[in-house]
Design a protein around this motif. Structure first.
Motif, mmCIF file in Angstrom:
data_model
loop_
_atom_site.group_PDB
_atom_site.id
_atom_site.type_symbol
_atom_site.label_atom_id
_atom_site.label_comp_id
_atom_site.label_asym_id
_atom_site.label_seq_id
_atom_site.Cartn_x
_atom_site.Cartn_y
_atom_site.Cartn_z
ATOM 1 N N GLU A 1 0.972 -1.435 -0.056
ATOM 2 C CA GLU A 1 0.014 -0.009 -0.056
ATOM 3 C C GLU A 1 1.109 1.249 -0.042
ATOM 4 O O GLU A 1 0.506 2.202 -0.631
ATOM 5 C CB GLU A 1 -1.159 -0.047 0.981
ATOM 6 C CG GLU A 1 -1.992 -1.194 1.150
ATOM 7 C CD GLU A 1 -2.558 -1.354 2.364
ATOM 8 O OE1 GLU A 1 -3.866 -2.143 2.302
ATOM 9 O OE2 GLU A 1 -2.105 -1.266 3.479
ATOM 10 N N LEU A 2 2.030 1.170 0.887
ATOM 11 C CA LEU A 2 2.901 2.354 0.644
ATOM 12 C C LEU A 2 3.453 2.750 -0.746
ATOM 13 O O LEU A 2 3.574 3.871 -1.101
ATOM 14 C CB LEU A 2 4.269 2.097 1.656
ATOM 15 C CG LEU A 2 5.360 3.122 1.493
ATOM 16 C CD1 LEU A 2 4.907 4.372 2.021
ATOM 17 C CD2 LEU A 2 6.434 2.456 2.319
ATOM 18 N N PHE A 3 4.043 1.617 -1.515
ATOM 19 C CA PHE A 3 4.343 1.880 -2.770
ATOM 20 C C PHE A 3 3.324 2.192 -3.760
ATOM 21 O O PHE A 3 3.123 3.150 -4.761
ATOM 22 C CB PHE A 3 5.072 0.581 -3.346
ATOM 23 C CG PHE A 3 6.396 0.522 -2.840
ATOM 24 C CD1 PHE A 3 7.394 1.269 -3.504
ATOM 25 C CD2 PHE A 3 6.950 -0.286 -1.910
ATOM 26 C CE1 PHE A 3 8.660 1.324 -3.111
ATOM 27 C CE2 PHE A 3 7.943 -0.425 -1.220
ATOM 28 C CZ PHE A 3 9.061 0.260 -2.058
ATOM 29 N N LYS A 4 1.966 1.605 -3.385
ATOM 30 C CA LYS A 4 0.996 1.798 -4.457
ATOM 31 C C LYS A 4 0.342 3.309 -4.334
ATOM 32 O O LYS A 4 0.123 3.977 -5.399
ATOM 33 C CB LYS A 4 -0.249 1.031 -3.978
ATOM 34 C CG LYS A 4 -1.616 1.134 -4.938
ATOM 35 C CD LYS A 4 -1.484 0.469 -6.303
ATOM 36 C CE LYS A 4 -2.861 0.494 -6.828
ATOM 37 N NZ LYS A 4 -2.683 -0.144 -8.140
ATOM 38 N N ARG A 5 0.272 3.855 -3.225
ATOM 39 C CA ARG A 5 -0.163 5.324 -2.942
ATOM 40 C C ARG A 5 0.911 6.156 -3.632
ATOM 41 O O ARG A 5 0.561 7.550 -3.823
ATOM 42 C CB ARG A 5 -0.441 5.771 -1.541
ATOM 43 C CG ARG A 5 0.634 5.688 -0.695
ATOM 44 C CD ARG A 5 0.083 6.228 0.925
ATOM 45 N NE ARG A 5 1.131 6.128 1.946
ATOM 46 C CZ ARG A 5 1.114 5.254 2.754
ATOM 47 N NH1 ARG A 5 0.066 4.509 2.969
ATOM 48 N NH2 ARG A 5 2.006 5.536 3.768
ATOM 49 N N ASN A 6 1.949 5.814 -3.734
ATOM 50 C CA ASN A 6 2.991 6.750 -4.351
ATOM 51 C C ASN A 6 3.459 6.322 -5.660
ATOM 52 O O ASN A 6 4.547 6.761 -6.163
ATOM 53 C CB ASN A 6 4.453 6.428 -3.549
ATOM 54 C CG ASN A 6 4.244 7.191 -2.132
ATOM 55 O OD1 ASN A 6 4.558 8.446 -2.036
ATOM 56 N ND2 ASN A 6 4.177 6.521 -1.016
ATOM 57 N N GLY A 7 2.402 5.996 -6.280
ATOM 58 C CA GLY A 7 2.449 5.869 -7.904
ATOM 59 C C GLY A 7 3.247 4.528 -8.472
ATOM 60 O O GLY A 7 3.305 4.495 -9.687
ATOM 61 N N TYR A 8 3.368 3.526 -7.575
ATOM 62 C CA TYR A 8 4.066 2.433 -8.116
ATOM 63 C C TYR A 8 3.196 1.259 -8.756
ATOM 64 O O TYR A 8 1.967 0.974 -8.372
ATOM 65 C CB TYR A 8 5.052 1.651 -7.053
ATOM 66 C CG TYR A 8 6.446 2.280 -6.719
ATOM 67 C CD1 TYR A 8 7.435 1.605 -7.086
ATOM 68 C CD2 TYR A 8 6.333 3.812 -6.499
ATOM 69 C CE1 TYR A 8 8.568 2.203 -6.832
ATOM 70 C CE2 TYR A 8 7.763 4.285 -6.153
ATOM 71 C CZ TYR A 8 8.639 3.376 -6.300
ATOM 72 O OH TYR A 8 9.954 4.048 -6.205
#
Length: 458
Positions: free
Chosen positions: A113-120
């Motif tokens: 979720e951390l990476f996802k919300r940062n556009g990954y």
């Protein structure tokens, strides 16, 4: 030197995290195996930064992976062991263990979720062991766009296609294949496909390749086993089938690094190699430390760790600073967002990676309020009884709840934990016990106190 936040604004790197399962501290060439061959992992160690005091946050799979994925110690999420917590002879368990949580709770943020919300674009391939997509606790519900083979399974249903056990349970996403296909190879192919799909897209990518190898059952392609059957056995490592499993894992690392190079993205891709916990004795031998998987000693949670971060890590750099797998969440959150959440227990290790610092002063803790049966003596003994431990500098204290006794070790002088100094250094015991009790209060760690009515004594 740019701060992590400013660095992230200028260049968002792809991240490939390769997690081995049960790979011991000495199971690679660069960490001293005298039988197993790992030329690709060794090459990565030469290109990246090696941590000689890297720890998992638990001595077995599910809790370690929950800590890694959440950045939190076990009391925060309640996954203390691989269920059930009352394993082993009940007549030898003095206390009733703390109930264990099996799935990572939906309200706990994940690294996906951390990476996802940062556009990954986020991909999970392999062992999840923290829930299942069918009920919203699997990778697809926790930030990952792609999930291949990730579910509740802690042990592979089968290492061979069609990857099903005798109960008809099969790893998802691997339905098509060919007879004789080996799981480690197949997961590698799936990971390569994800990298190819993501390499030149508009988004950076995060790939979590979580192998089942080298977890039991011990089995490998016969052609590779034959190679080791013909090889002179080592003093410490002798198992030809296990050696073949290690080689397939190493081949995977080689293929992943190779595709990253061939696609021209190596300068923009972080590669991390790690293991979820220590090696499983007596299958292997963690000969430079004491004990193995599931135990409170160094062999239970000291693991290989290599980080290759382009323009940050120096090739061949070695750090002896203690680090923990909970640190990755904090490190990447600082890198991507310039902050670390108050709920996280890890620290940002970027200053170590970039050589801004050579050490980070903090204590590391492990909490295991459960019982884990022995691999030997038909499971009559125990690998672990309820304990909390702390590493503070060179000192390590293990506090056992059954009788409130302790073991104290000076890891600088005694890396094999052969000499318990509790009786000769009571002052240090007192200092470290206070640290443990303070930490227990801070993280609200449950401790076992109720007596087991079936207990018959040791």
């Amino acid at each position: 030197m740019l701060s992590c936040a400013l660095y992230a604004q200028n260049k968002r790197m792809n991240v490939v995290f390769i997690m081995a399962d049960d790979l011991g501290l000495n199971d690679t060439g660069y960490t001293g195996s005298d039988f197993y061959e790992t030329p690709n992992i060794d090459k990565l160690s030469e290109e990246g930064m090696v941590f000689t005091n890297a720890y998992s946050s638990a001595a077995n799979s599910a809790p370690s992976r929950a800590c890694f994925m959440s950045g939190m110690y076990t009391p925060r999420h309640g996954i203390f062991t691989v269920s059930p917590p009352d394993r082993g002879d009940r007549t030898k368990r003095k206390l009733i263990p703390i109930p264990n949580v099996e799935d990572l709770r939906k309200d706990i943020p994940t690294m996906g979720e951390l990476f996802k919300r940062n556009g990954y674009r986020c991909g999970h391939v392999g062992k999840w062991h923290l829930g299942d997509d069918e009920d919203g606790t699997g990778p697809l519900s926790r930030g990952f766009d792609v999930n291949v083979a990730g579910g509740r399974a802690g042990t592979p249903y089968s290492y061979y296609y069609p990857y099903c056990n005798n109960k008809g349970m099969c790893h998802i996403g691997l339905e098509k294949g060919k007879q004789g296909e080996y799981l480690t190879d197949r997961l590698t192919d799936e990971a390569v496909a994800f990298i190819k799909e993501s390499a030149h897209g508009e988004k950076p990518f995060f790939l979590y390749l979580a192998h089942h190898a080298v977890h039991t059952p011990i089995t490998a392609p016969q052609s590779i086993v034959d190679k080791y059957e013909k090889k002179v056995k080592g003093k410490y490592h002798t198992n030809s089938v296990y050696a073949a499993m290690v080689e397939t894992l190493d081949n995977s690392v080689g293929k992943i690094c190779g595709i990253i190079d061939s696609l021209g993205i190596s300068d923009n891709t972080i590669i991390i190699f790690n293991s979820d916990n220590g090696g499983s004795e007596p299958i292997t031998d963690n000969y430079t430390v004491r004990g193995g998987k599931g135990m409170p000693y160094e062999g239970g949670n000291r693991v290989p760790l290599i980080v290759k971060w382009p323009d940050v890590t120096k090739a061949g750099k070695i750090s002896d600073c203690p680090v923990n797998n909970i640190d990755f969440f904090s490190t990447f959150q600082m890198y991507l967002e310039g902050k670390i959440g108050d709920e996280l227990d890890g620290t940002d290790i970027y200053p170590l990676l970039s050589n801004e610092k050579s050490s980070i002063e903090r204590d590391l803790f492990w909490h295991f309020p459960a019982y884990l049966e022995s691999y030997t003596d038909n499971g009559k003994g125990f690998r672990a009884k309820p304990y909390t431990s702390v590493r503070s500098g060179k000192w390590k204290l293990i506090y056992y709840y059954e009788n409130e006794n302790t073991e104290l070790f000076d890891l600088d002088k005694d890396p094999l934990e052969e000499y318990d100094l509790s009786c000769v250094n009571e002052e240090m015991v007192s200092i470290l016990k206070k640290k443990i009790f303070s930490w227990i209060e801070r993280v609200n760690a449950p401790v076992p106190t109720k007596l087991n009515p079936y207990y018959e004594g040791d």
